[in-house]
Design a protein around this motif. Structure first.
Motif, PDB file in Angstrom:
ATOM      1  N   MET A  65       7.207  39.496   7.081  1.00  0.00           N
ATOM      2  CA  MET A  65       6.064  38.672   6.649  1.00  0.00           C
ATOM      3  C   MET A  65       6.586  37.454   5.905  1.00  0.00           C
ATOM      4  SD  MET A  65       2.781  38.364   6.498  1.00  0.00           S
ATOM      5  CE  MET A  65       1.626  37.334   5.614  1.00  0.00           C
ATOM      6  N   LYS A  66       6.269  36.284   6.372  1.00  0.00           N
ATOM      7  CA  LYS A  66       6.691  35.068   5.707  1.00  0.00           C
ATOM      8  C   LYS A  66       5.842  34.832   4.462  1.00  0.00           C
ATOM      9  CE  LYS A  66       7.915  32.893  10.095  1.00  0.00           C
ATOM     10  NZ  LYS A  66       7.587  31.812  11.031  1.00  0.00           N
ATOM     11  N   SER A  67       6.480  34.437   3.377  1.00  0.00           N
ATOM     12  CA  SER A  67       5.753  34.154   2.142  1.00  0.00           C
ATOM     13  C   SER A  67       5.527  32.656   2.029  1.00  0.00           C
ATOM     14  CB  SER A  67       6.551  34.666   0.938  1.00  0.00           C
ATOM     15  OG  SER A  67       6.675  36.057   0.995  1.00  0.00           O
ATOM     16  N   SER A  68       4.587  32.156   2.791  1.00  0.00           N
ATOM     17  CA  SER A  68       4.392  30.712   2.836  1.00  0.00           C
ATOM     18  C   SER A  68       3.000  30.288   2.396  1.00  0.00           C
ATOM     19  CB  SER A  68       4.640  30.213   4.264  1.00  0.00           C
ATOM     20  OG  SER A  68       3.867  30.934   5.184  1.00  0.00           O
ATOM     21  N   TRP A  69       2.324  31.164   1.629  1.00  0.00           N
ATOM     22  CA  TRP A  69       0.929  30.856   1.285  1.00  0.00           C
ATOM     23  C   TRP A  69       0.765  30.082  -0.015  1.00  0.00           C
ATOM     24  CZ3 TRP A  69      -2.123  31.124   5.060  1.00  0.00           C
ATOM     25  CH2 TRP A  69      -1.951  32.093   6.037  1.00  0.00           C
ATOM     26  N   TRP A 122      -0.569  25.930  10.887  1.00  0.00           N
ATOM     27  CA  TRP A 122      -1.307  26.839  11.735  1.00  0.00           C
ATOM     28  C   TRP A 122      -1.543  26.280  13.144  1.00  0.00           C
ATOM     29  CZ3 TRP A 122      -5.723  29.032   8.170  1.00  0.00           C
ATOM     30  CH2 TRP A 122      -5.138  29.858   7.219  1.00  0.00           C
ATOM     31  N   ASP A 142       2.085  33.177  12.481  1.00  0.00           N
ATOM     32  CA  ASP A 142       2.919  34.328  12.125  1.00  0.00           C
ATOM     33  C   ASP A 142       2.763  34.721  10.665  1.00  0.00           C
ATOM     34  OD1 ASP A 142       3.878  34.418  14.699  1.00  0.00           O
ATOM     35  OD2 ASP A 142       5.748  33.366  14.245  1.00  0.00           O
ATOM     36  N   SER A 143       2.586  33.722   9.806  1.00  0.00           N
ATOM     37  CA  SER A 143       2.488  33.993   8.375  1.00  0.00           C
ATOM     38  C   SER A 143       1.150  34.587   7.966  1.00  0.00           C
ATOM     39  CB  SER A 143       2.746  32.707   7.583  1.00  0.00           C
ATOM     40  OG  SER A 143       1.957  31.663   8.080  1.00  0.00           O
ATOM     41  N   ALA A 144       0.248  34.759   8.924  1.00  0.00           N
ATOM     42  CA  ALA A 144      -1.071  35.324   8.617  1.00  0.00           C
ATOM     43  C   ALA A 144      -1.341  36.582   9.433  1.00  0.00           C
ATOM     44  CB  ALA A 144      -2.156  34.289   8.867  1.00  0.00           C
ATOM     45  N   ASP A 175       0.437  40.717  10.635  1.00  0.00           N
ATOM     46  CA  ASP A 175       1.488  41.720  10.655  1.00  0.00           C
ATOM     47  C   ASP A 175       2.162  41.679  12.024  1.00  0.00           C
ATOM     48  OD1 ASP A 175       2.817  44.275   9.757  1.00  0.00           O
ATOM     49  OD2 ASP A 175       1.734  45.009  11.526  1.00  0.00           O
ATOM     50  N   THR A 195       1.133  34.282  -2.586  1.00  0.00           N
ATOM     51  CA  THR A 195       1.845  35.169  -1.664  1.00  0.00           C
ATOM     52  C   THR A 195       1.351  36.599  -1.840  1.00  0.00           C
ATOM     53  OG1 THR A 195       3.599  35.685  -3.244  1.00  0.00           O
ATOM     54  CG2 THR A 195       3.914  33.718  -1.872  1.00  0.00           C
TER      55      THR A 195
END
Length: 367
Positions: free
Chosen positions: A1-5, A17, A128-130, A132, A343
């Motif tokens: 999981m990318k932590s890009s939030w 997005w 991908d960052s949103a 699983d 995140t």
């Protein structure tokens, strides 16, 4: 999981997005047939005025002819998880097939074995960052915390969190849920804390509790779950809630009373919600068909009509699928420029602080 939030403007988030192409996939005939054989879908925590869900539900029923059993529309994310746990092995009407919960609840529910994986036909256009990677949960839409204000009662409309502590707002300020269980309310406390802590996410949980403790001591906090009805009646003339819910109320109330929706100057927090299918779903095929509908162009645009930014927003925009009149009804992009996307790790940390310490720190039972 990318932590890009975290610490992105809405513009940069939407740029991240970008989709991979036109979503033309449709659910298979076999899935549709299997879902119709089951004949029913059981949902939970989907108020019709939340994110345009009334039209979404009607659209699904009209398209596929399934019955939808709607459980507890006002439940919070924690209640949804508990409903799955409480109905393991129960194929009756109280067992939810699908859930729509705050971002942090997706990974925790997966870890507890409460979800089953499914990748919708438009999977590649979900960032991908949103989602699983294995398909156990995936983002559906996002919004920011805002002040929904009854202008007939509140003549001096607050513009930022510190304003809410002023004597002008005695018995006026409410959350839109119980901060011990509801994601919307937890995020509201965090947003207030983020403002108080000068943008320091690591301190925002405790700062938020301090803010609401002060708000309660000042007599400004109303321990009632704020809704359109309580706003209109004057019981909760200021509600802290997602912008899309507040904007929907503005339309529904239609000037009676007049409603102003304010994105605060500081402590602007964006929240992503996620969809998932229960590992114990009595109607698993209906659940999969529901997901296909939600992530189709039709379903995504229905959320946008409800003032939510759907997860496939950029994919739709790229392919010219968003009507101009829909975009015109949304708040200006400038209101979202300071939005913070916490995140998962940060959400876990401050959610734990807020839910566990609310009773002792604030001492107000929200009902």
């Amino acid at each position: 999981m990318k932590s890009s939030w975290i610490r992105m403007t809405s513009v940069s988030v939407l740029a991240m997005w970008a989709g991979t192409g036109l979503a033309v996939a449709e659910p298979s005939a076999e899935l549709i047939a299997a879902a119709k054989k089951e004949g029913q879908l059981t949902t939970i925590a989907l108020p019709h005025d939340w994110c345009g869900y009334g039209a979404v539900i009607d659209g699904f029923k009209a398209k596929y002819g399934l019955t939808i059993n709607e459980l507890n529309p006002d439940a919070g994310s924690g209640d949804e998880i508990e409903a799955i746990k409480a109905n393991k092995g129960n194929t009756g009407p109280q067992a939810p097939d699908v859930i729509d919960v705050g971002l942090s609840f997706g990974p925790s529910a997966k870890a507890e074995g409460l979800l089953q994986p499914y990748k919708v036909s438009t999977w590649d256009s979900i960032p991908d960052s949103a989602k699983d990677a294995e398909g156990y949960w995936y983002g559906d839409y996002y919004g920011v915390l805002a002040f929904e204000v009854n202008k007939d009662i509140v003549t001096n409309v607050p513009t930022d969190w510190p304003d809410l502590l002023k004597p002008d707002y005695k018995n006026a300020v409410a959350l839109a849920g119980d901060p011990r269980t509801a994601n919307q309310a937890i995020q509201g406390v965090f947003a207030a804390g983020l403002s108080s802590a000068g943008g320091d996410v690591s301190k925002a949980g405790e700062a938020g509790l301090k803010f609401f403790s002060d708000l309660n001591k000042a007599g400004n906090f109303v321990p009632v779950i704020g809704k359109a009805a309580s706003l209109a009646q004057g019981a909760t003339p200021i509600i802290i809630r997602w912008d899309y819910n507040a904007l929907a109320d503005r339309d529904t109330l239609n000037g009676n009373p007049g409603v102003e929706v304010v994105v605060p100057k500081t402590g602007v927090v964006a929240g992503v919600y996620v969809q998932a299918i229960s590992a114990y779903a009595p109607h698993p095929n209906a659940a999969k068909l529901w997901m296909e509908y939600l992530y189709s162009d039709e379903g995504q645009l229905a959320w946008l009509k409800g003032y939510c930014h759907p997860i496939r927003f950029n994919d739709l925009a790229k392919n010219g699928k968003i009507p101009a009149d829909l975009l015109a009804k949304m708040p200006p992009a400038a209101a979202y420029e300071k939005a913070v996307f916490p995140t998962l790790e940060e959400q876990k940390q401050y959610s734990g602080v807020i839910t566990k310490q609310w009773d002792t720190a604030v001492g107000a039972s929200v009902q």
